[in-house]
Scaffold this active site. Structure first.
Site, PDB file in Angstrom:
ATOM      1  N   ASP A  11       0.871  -1.154   0.000  1.00 22.25           N
ATOM      2  CA  ASP A  11       0.000   0.000   0.000  1.00 22.25           C
ATOM      3  C   ASP A  11       0.924   1.225   0.000  1.00 22.25           C
ATOM      4  O   ASP A  11       2.099   1.109   0.353  1.00 22.25           O
ATOM      5  CB  ASP A  11      -0.890  -0.050   1.253  1.00 22.25           C
ATOM      6  CG  ASP A  11      -1.761   1.181   1.402  1.00 22.25           C
ATOM      7  OD1 ASP A  11      -2.367   1.614   0.408  1.00 22.25           O
ATOM      8  OD2 ASP A  11      -1.826   1.718   2.524  1.00 22.25           O
ATOM      9  N   ASP A  13       0.143   5.082   1.017  1.00 23.06           N
ATOM     10  CA  ASP A  13       0.058   6.033   2.134  1.00 23.06           C
ATOM     11  C   ASP A  13       0.026   5.302   3.467  1.00 23.06           C
ATOM     12  O   ASP A  13      -0.808   4.429   3.677  1.00 23.06           O
ATOM     13  CB  ASP A  13      -1.178   6.917   1.982  1.00 23.06           C
ATOM     14  CG  ASP A  13      -1.190   7.680   0.653  1.00 23.06           C
ATOM     15  OD1 ASP A  13      -0.093   7.932   0.112  1.00 23.06           O
ATOM     16  OD2 ASP A  13      -2.276   8.008   0.159  1.00 23.06           O
TER      17      ASP A  13
END
Length: 180
Positions: A11, A13
């Site tokens: 992922d 952020d």
């Protein structure tokens, strides 16, 4: 996918860079978390393909446009490269939650695309995230869900309900130290 090629899905952020409740809307707001660039470099040196899968609903909500997202990702690629790392590909969902698309995590559309692109079964492939939806999409695909306690990770862990078999690490650097 060539045999022996290793894949890891990250992922963005809260895993590679600091997250924001207000979205990362400008390249200046994209700031790497301590140790994350070096961790990506270590993965690349260990022959991992590093792939990013990120929900970017700010586009669907009109908070920023594709040019801006490209500029943010350009900065991420350059910053990672300066640390001797490489991100092989970035997959993103631009849709707002209410669009009910198939690509927004916790749905598996993005991961299905990754599996097709690399011609690989994602069974056991590490997928690192800081939110429950990252772990849920990983689990649905048979990938290995890994929670990091950076970004929203501490809150995610406290809420509970993590998919069975989720591994928990302090940050991306700790994940990488275990993998290689």
């Amino acid at each position: 996918m060539a045999s022996g090629m290793k894949l890891i899905i990250l992922d963005r952020d809260g895993v590679i860079n600091y997250g924001s409740t207000q979205f990362i809307k400008h390249p200046n707001e994209w700031k790497p978390l301590p140790g994350s660039l070096e961790a990506i470099a270590r993965l690349v040196q260990a022959d991992y393909r590093v792939v990013v899968a990120t929900n970017q609903s700010g586009i669907g909500r009109g908070l920023f446009d594709m040019l801006t997202l490209n500029a943010i990702h350009d900065k991420m690629h350059k910053t990672v490269a300066q640390a001797a790392g490489r991100i092989d590909a970035i997959f993103y969902c631009p849709h707002a939650a209410e669009a009910n698309c198939s690509c927004r995590k916790p749905k598996t559309g993005m991961l299905e695309t990754i599996a097709l692109r690399y011609n690989v079964n994602l069974k056991g492939v590490p997928m690192v995230g800081d939110a429950l939806r990252d772990l849920e999409s990983a689990a649905k695909m048979g990938a290995q869900p890994i929670l990091v306690l950076t970004g929203k990770g501490t809150k995610t862990q406290a809420k509970g309900g993590l998919p069975e078999g989720t591994l928990v690490y302090r940050d991306l650097a700790a994940v990488v130290s275990t993998l290689i």
